[in-house]
Write a protein that holds these residues in place. Structure first.
Motif, PDB file in Angstrom:
ATOM      1  N   LEU A  99      26.176 -25.241  11.008  1.00  0.00           N
ATOM      2  CA  LEU A  99      26.978 -24.087  10.419  1.00  0.00           C
ATOM      3  C   LEU A  99      26.915 -24.049   9.050  1.00  0.00           C
ATOM      4  CD1 LEU A  99      30.569 -23.196  11.524  1.00  0.00           C
ATOM      5  CD2 LEU A  99      30.098 -23.544   9.013  1.00  0.00           C
ATOM      6  N   SER A 100      26.654 -22.678   8.605  1.00  0.00           N
ATOM      7  CA  SER A 100      26.458 -22.353   7.044  1.00  0.00           C
ATOM      8  C   SER A 100      27.256 -21.175   6.891  1.00  0.00           C
ATOM      9  CB  SER A 100      25.086 -22.249   6.642  1.00  0.00           C
ATOM     10  OG  SER A 100      25.121 -22.029   5.278  1.00  0.00           O
ATOM     11  N   LEU A 101      28.311 -21.243   5.943  1.00  0.00           N
ATOM     12  CA  LEU A 101      29.071 -20.127   5.395  1.00  0.00           C
ATOM     13  C   LEU A 101      28.801 -19.961   3.884  1.00  0.00           C
ATOM     14  CD1 LEU A 101      30.953 -17.961   5.613  1.00  0.00           C
ATOM     15  CD2 LEU A 101      32.718 -19.188   5.169  1.00  0.00           C
ATOM     16  N   MET A 112      28.857 -26.159   4.304  1.00  0.00           N
ATOM     17  CA  MET A 112      27.632 -26.628   5.354  1.00  0.00           C
ATOM     18  C   MET A 112      28.169 -27.799   6.279  1.00  0.00           C
ATOM     19  SD  MET A 112      24.685 -26.095   6.144  1.00  0.00           S
ATOM     20  CE  MET A 112      23.917 -25.387   4.761  1.00  0.00           C
ATOM     21  N   TYR A 113      28.041 -27.455   7.638  1.00  0.00           N
ATOM     22  CA  TYR A 113      28.171 -28.387   8.521  1.00  0.00           C
ATOM     23  C   TYR A 113      27.006 -29.157   9.140  1.00  0.00           C
ATOM     24  CZ  TYR A 113      30.583 -30.774  12.528  1.00  0.00           C
ATOM     25  OH  TYR A 113      30.843 -31.875  13.408  1.00  0.00           O
ATOM     26  N   LEU A 114      26.924 -30.259   9.056  1.00  0.00           N
ATOM     27  CA  LEU A 114      25.532 -31.102   9.435  1.00  0.00           C
ATOM     28  C   LEU A 114      25.720 -31.884  10.848  1.00  0.00           C
ATOM     29  CD1 LEU A 114      24.511 -32.457   6.370  1.00  0.00           C
ATOM     30  CD2 LEU A 114      23.648 -30.308   7.463  1.00  0.00           C
ATOM     31  N   GLU A 115      24.801 -31.772  11.530  1.00  0.00           N
ATOM     32  CA  GLU A 115      24.884 -32.635  12.885  1.00  0.00           C
ATOM     33  C   GLU A 115      23.676 -33.283  13.319  1.00  0.00           C
ATOM     34  OE1 GLU A 115      26.504 -34.780  15.696  1.00  0.00           O
ATOM     35  OE2 GLU A 115      27.908 -32.937  15.261  1.00  0.00           O
ATOM     36  N   TYR A 133      30.620 -30.382   4.058  1.00  0.00           N
ATOM     37  CA  TYR A 133      30.551 -30.572   2.776  1.00  0.00           C
ATOM     38  C   TYR A 133      30.672 -29.088   2.117  1.00  0.00           C
ATOM     39  CZ  TYR A 133      25.547 -29.686   2.337  1.00  0.00           C
ATOM     40  OH  TYR A 133      24.286 -29.242   2.255  1.00  0.00           O
ATOM     41  N   ILE A 134      31.445 -29.010   0.794  1.00  0.00           N
ATOM     42  CA  ILE A 134      31.239 -27.788   0.176  1.00  0.00           C
ATOM     43  C   ILE A 134      30.477 -28.094  -1.063  1.00  0.00           C
ATOM     44  CG2 ILE A 134      32.644 -26.087  -1.076  1.00  0.00           C
ATOM     45  CD1 ILE A 134      35.126 -26.964   0.870  1.00  0.00           C
ATOM     46  N   LEU A 173      27.109 -15.727   7.701  1.00  0.00           N
ATOM     47  CA  LEU A 173      27.823 -16.711   8.375  1.00  0.00           C
ATOM     48  C   LEU A 173      26.544 -17.174   9.601  1.00  0.00           C
ATOM     49  CD1 LEU A 173      29.862 -18.688   9.673  1.00  0.00           C
ATOM     50  CD2 LEU A 173      30.754 -16.667  10.935  1.00  0.00           C
ATOM     51  N   PHE A 174      26.113 -18.482   9.563  1.00  0.00           N
ATOM     52  CA  PHE A 174      25.106 -19.001  10.507  1.00  0.00           C
ATOM     53  C   PHE A 174      25.900 -20.094  11.386  1.00  0.00           C
ATOM     54  CE2 PHE A 174      22.281 -22.706  11.298  1.00  0.00           C
ATOM     55  CZ  PHE A 174      21.444 -22.038  12.326  1.00  0.00           C
ATOM     56  N   ALA A 175      25.777 -19.988  12.651  1.00  0.00           N
ATOM     57  CA  ALA A 175      26.540 -21.073  13.456  1.00  0.00           C
ATOM     58  C   ALA A 175      25.800 -21.086  14.698  1.00  0.00           C
ATOM     59  CB  ALA A 175      28.221 -20.604  13.530  1.00  0.00           C
TER      60      ALA A 175
END
Length: 474
Positions: A255-257, A238-241, A229-230, A278-280
């Protein structure tokens, strides 16, 4: 003129003709007929035309072949007023509210757009109807966006939805629930809301009509436990898993930008939480160019081992490696880094070579006084020549001395001062004879000769000093 009015008029004319033929019509009768026709004609005109002096309506299709204008219509996207529709069907209005849905073949919007909440990329829908089956359990009817639209939610999905109360305080509330069953044909979901202590806000609410909902994860199905989501108020993408419940764990953030979350794994790191990062979990990068906060490139140190006379050494952008690099080598027990765009081929690094800087062994300067006859002498036999050796690492840099100063130190200060003045012109060597000994040499049995060397490193003057003791051997 209406067809039924025409029939009435034709019938009246026929009746008057017959009455005149019989001679049985009077003036009063003719006047009454004319009055009747006048009133009917007035009403017929009212049915035929749209009035301009009072509100009006029509039960038939209204066709405006040259368009329509409302208010003081002035066409313009920035300064226009009123509303209008031209004869080709192009409409321009101030604003529009659509209560159900809008079907558009092509949507052209202002190139500058804004999202003031969250934009979620996941299964979504809008609740049309809510029925409470039992406590904390609801039957939701999902709105169909088109005739053959069916819900994409699945069993055990973790779903949430927010709705604005439209109050003056801009308040809103969020509902979290899990899907218990899905009726695709009826476009309905049976859901159970989570307890208050299992939702992020600490307070959960029941779903309501008109609420937009989306999937965050799934309690069991691993293939449905991710989304991204943005968020404008979180200030990140943000990307959630691995999401199985409403409250997220640190392991869910993949992932977070943007502005980083306050995660424990960031503890101790020099992170500015007001700045974007940037966190990935991983990255595949062809070109990675690092810069500092002022935009200057950060050079990657490349150690090439022992200095080679034919080697090419640089500090700059390497087309071969596609990054900024700075070469590092080892020479004469010291570690050197190139500080020029390209070092001169074949010219070794030295303490005064401006193309190189010594980073290991920079303080490894050594000054030693030499004596041709040692340091022990019998009285009256003190004949020797003093010199010096200055080294940097394993390099002899004695010839680089720009200033050499010889001094004598004993218990006789006046004699020492005189000796220092007499030998002020001595350079790399100084001859010592019995006349250079202090007058109390036999009793003191010791005298010190000191050598101070200065070398110029660019604009900086470095000085080194050491002493040489001569002892009386009885």
């Amino acid at each position: 003129m209406a067809d039924n009015l025409q029939d009435i008029i034709d019938s009246l004319i026929d009746h008057i003709d017959k009455a005149i033929a019989k001679g049985s019509v009077t003036n009063q009768q003719v006047a009454a007929v004319l009055d009747f026709l006048n009133e009917r004609l007035k009403k017929a005109d009212g049915d035929k035309y749209i009035r301009k002096d009072q509100p009006d309506y029509t039960n038939y299709i209204l066709q405006l072949f040259d368009g329509l204008e409302i208010g003081k219509f002035f066409p313009s996207m920035t300064t226009g007023t009123g509303a209008g529709i031209d004869n080709k069907g192009n409409a321009e209005v101030e604003s529009m509210k659509v209560r159900s849905f809008m079907m558009i073949m092509e949507l052209i919007i202002n190139r500058l757009s804004s999202v003031d909440s969250e934009f979620v990329f996941s299964e979504s829908g809008t609740i049309d109807k809510v029925e409470e089956i039992e406590a904390n359990t609801y039957l939701l009817t999902i709105r169909k966006r088109w005739d053959f639209d069916f819900t994409a939610f699945a069993l055990h999905d973790v779903v949430y939805g927010s709705i604005n109360t439209l109050l003056s305080d801009d308040s809103f509330f969020t509902s979290w629930f899990r899907v218990l069953s899905v009726d695709v044909s009826a476009n309905q979901l049976t859901v159970a809301t989570y307890p208050d202590d299992e939702v992020p806000a600490g307070k959960n609410f029941a779903p309501t009509n008109g609420m937009n909902i989306c999937r965050r994860g799934n309690a069991i199905n691993e293939d449905r436990q991710s989304c991204w989501y943005i968020s404008s108020y979180e200030g990140c993408i943000m990307y959630l898993e691995g999401v199985t419940k409403p409250i997220l764990e640190e392991s869910n953030y993949y992932l977070s930008l943007g502005k980083p979350k306050h995660l424990e794994l960031f503890n101790g790191l020099p992170i500015n939480y007001k700045h974007p990062y940037l966190f990935a979990r991983g990255a595949i990068i062809q070109d990675l160019i690092r810069i500092d906060f002022q935009g200057n490139p950060i050079y990657e140190i490349v150690d090439l081992g022992i200095w080679e006379p034919r080697g090419i050494y640089i500090r700059g952008y390497s087309e071969e490696q596609n990054k900024y690099i700075q070469h590092q080598i080892w020479y004469k027990s010291c570690c050197w880094r190139c500080v020029s765009d390209a070092a001169t081929v074949g010219l070794p690094p030295r303490w005064n070579n401006t193309q190189w800087v010594c980073i290991v062994g920079d303080s490894n300067f050594k000054l030693e006084i030499t004596s041709t006859k040692g340091r022990f002498f019998r009285f009256g036999q003190e004949y020797t020549q003093l010199g010096f050796i200055l080294t940097h690492g394993d390099m002899d840099i004695s010839v680089d001395a720009s200033q050499v100063e010889w001094t004598r130190e004993s218990d006789l200060l006046e004699e020492d001062l005189l000796w220092n003045i007499e030998h002020a012109e001595n350079a790399n060597t100084v001859d010592i004879t019995p006349l250079d000994m202090p007058t109390n040499w036999y009793e003191a049995k010791k005298v010190v000769f000191r050598c101070k060397i200065s070398i110029r490193d660019g604009e900086e003057l470095k000085s080194f000093s050491t002493e040489f003791k001569i002892n009386n051997k009885l």
